[in-house]
Design a protein around this motif. Structure first.
Motif: not given
Length: 347
Positions: A234, A238, A275, A279
C-alpha cells in the motif's frame, strides 16, 4: 502488375508492448459491426495478422490494430486487435495505443486538457479519456471489460513444477492468477525466460482439465493467459502497487503488465475483500513500466460479483511509415491477404 502494395502504419508502445496501428492500405471489410468485421478477418483474411507479426515485418511479441470505420454512431472510430494467439475482443494496452495513434495522427482532433471520446472495439463501445498537455497525449484512461472471478484458489499438479494454486478470472479473456513468490520468482527481467516456461506448463495443465464458460458469452475457447502476481504494497490511501508479469503465448511474456491482466487483479483483490470502489492498483512490469487500474463499481450477475474498472497508461509513438508488401518476395506470404489490400500503388 508488380505485386507491390503498401500499408500505412503508426508504430506505438504502451508499457513496452509494441502495437502496430494500420491506418491505410486495407479495403473496407464486410460486416455490420466491428465484431463481425473481426470475424471476417479471422476466418477469411488472417494473412494481415500473420504478415505483420512474422518475419520479415514483425515478431510475435508485437500486436496489430486495424483502424476501421465505426459502425455505432456514438464512436469516433473502430479497431480490430490482432495478436500472435489470435483475435482478442479487447486489450487495454492495444486500446491505449490505438487511442494515442488516432489523436497524434489527427484522425481524431486533439483538445488541450481533458478530452473524452468513444471507440468501438470487437467487445463493444469503449469510453476513452485523454490527458493532453502542450499538445502531447500524456495519458489514456480506457474502460476495462467487466471482470469477475470464475474459480478461486484451486490446486493442480503440474509436471516438473508440483502442486500449483491458482484462481481464474475473466477480464476480456480467461486468466490464471498465480502467486509469483510461491513459484520461486521475484519478477525480475532476468527471470523472463523461466517465467515463460513455467507459465506454459501451468496453462497446459489447466487446459487439459477443460475449458471455461463466460456467463453471457458462453464458450470462449481454452484458457490463454496467465498472470504472475508479486506482493502488494500500500503506497497511499486506497492505492496499491505490485510487480506483475503476464504470459500470453508460448515464449511470450508481455513487456507490459497488460490492461486485462490488471483488470483481473482488481477482480481478485475485490473477491478477497481487500479493495473497494475508488481504490487503485498499479501493476509494475519486469521492465518497470506500469498501468494503473481503478475499481469503479461492483454489481451482481448471477453467482458472480462483476467489477467495472478502468485502466490508465501512456503510449509513445515510435514510427510513422509505409511498408511495402511485395507478394513476389519468397519471404512474404500473401495468402489470406491479397484480396483485402487496397489496389493503390505506393509512390
Amino acid at each position: 502488375m508488380s505485386g507491390e502494395l503498401t500499408l500505412k502504419l503508426i508504430d506505438t508502445h504502451a508499457g513496452g508492448d509494441v502495437s502496430r496501428i494500420v491506418v491505410g492500405g486495407i479495403d473496407p471489410l464486410p460486416g455490420t459491426t466491428v465484431r463481425e468485421q473481426m470475424v471476417y478477418l479471422r476466418d477469411d483474411a488472417d494473412g494481415l495478422r500473420k504478415l505483420l507479426l512474422s518475419e520479415p515485418y514483425g515478431i510475435p511479441e508485437m500486436s496489430v490494430d486495424l483502424i476501421v470505420p465505426a459502425t455505432n454512431p456514438l464512436a469516433e472510430a473502430g479497431y480490430i486487435i490482432m495478436e500472435v494467439m489470435g483475435y482478442p475482443i479487447y486489450s487495454g494496452s492495444n486500446t491505449i495505443c490505438t487511442a494515442t495513434a488516432l489523436l497524434e495522427s489527427g484522425m481524431i482532433p486533439k483538445q488541450e486538457g481533458h478530452q473524452r471520446f468513444v471507440l468501438e472495439s470487437p467487445a463493444g463501445l469503449v469510453q476513452i479519456e485523454a490527458e493532453v498537455v502542450n499538445g502531447v497525449v500524456e495519458a489514456i484512461t480506457c474502460g476495462g471489460l467487466p471482470s469477475y472471478i470464475d474459480s478461486y484458489r484451486e490446486t493442480i499438479h503440474v509436471p516438473s513444477i508440483g502442486n500449483v494454486t491458482y484462481s481464474i478470472a475473466y477480464s476480456g479473456g480467461f486468466y490464471a492468477l498465480v502467486d509469483a513468490r510461491a513459484l520461486g520468482f521475484s519478477l525480475t527481467l532476468e527471470e523472463e525466460s523461466r517465467l515463460s516456461l513455467c507459465a506454459y506448463a501451468i496453462v497446459e495443465a489447466i487446459q487439459a482439465k477443460g475449458g471455461f464458460s463466460h456467463y453471457t458469452l458462453g464458450d470462449v475457447g481454452p484458457l490463454p493467459f496467465l498472470h504472475f502476481m508479486g506482493p502488494e504494497e500500500q503506497v497511499g490511501d486506497g492505492f496499491y502497487r505490485s510487480r506483475s508479469a503476464t504470459y500470453v503465448h508460448p515464449g511470450v511474456i508481455c513487456r507490459s503488465t497488460t490492461g486485462t491482466g490488471t483488470s483481473a487483479r482488481l477482480a481478485l483483490m475485490h473477491h478477497e475483500g481487500r479493495i473497494q470502489p475508488g481504490d487503485k492498483l498499479e501493476t509494475v512490469s519486469l521492465r518497470n513500466t506500469g498501468f494503473i487500474g481503478e475499481l469503479i463499481s461492483v454489481r451482481q450477475e448471477g453467482p458472480h460479483q462483476v467489477v467495472e474498472n478502468t485502466i490508465t497508461g501512456k503510449s509513445y509513438v515510435l514510427a510513422r511509415s509505409e511498408i511495402v508488401v511485395n507478394c513476389h518476395d519468397p519471404m512474404v506470404d500473401c495468402g489470406g491477404l491479397h484480396h483485402i489490400l487496397t489496389s493503390e500503388r505506393g509512390s
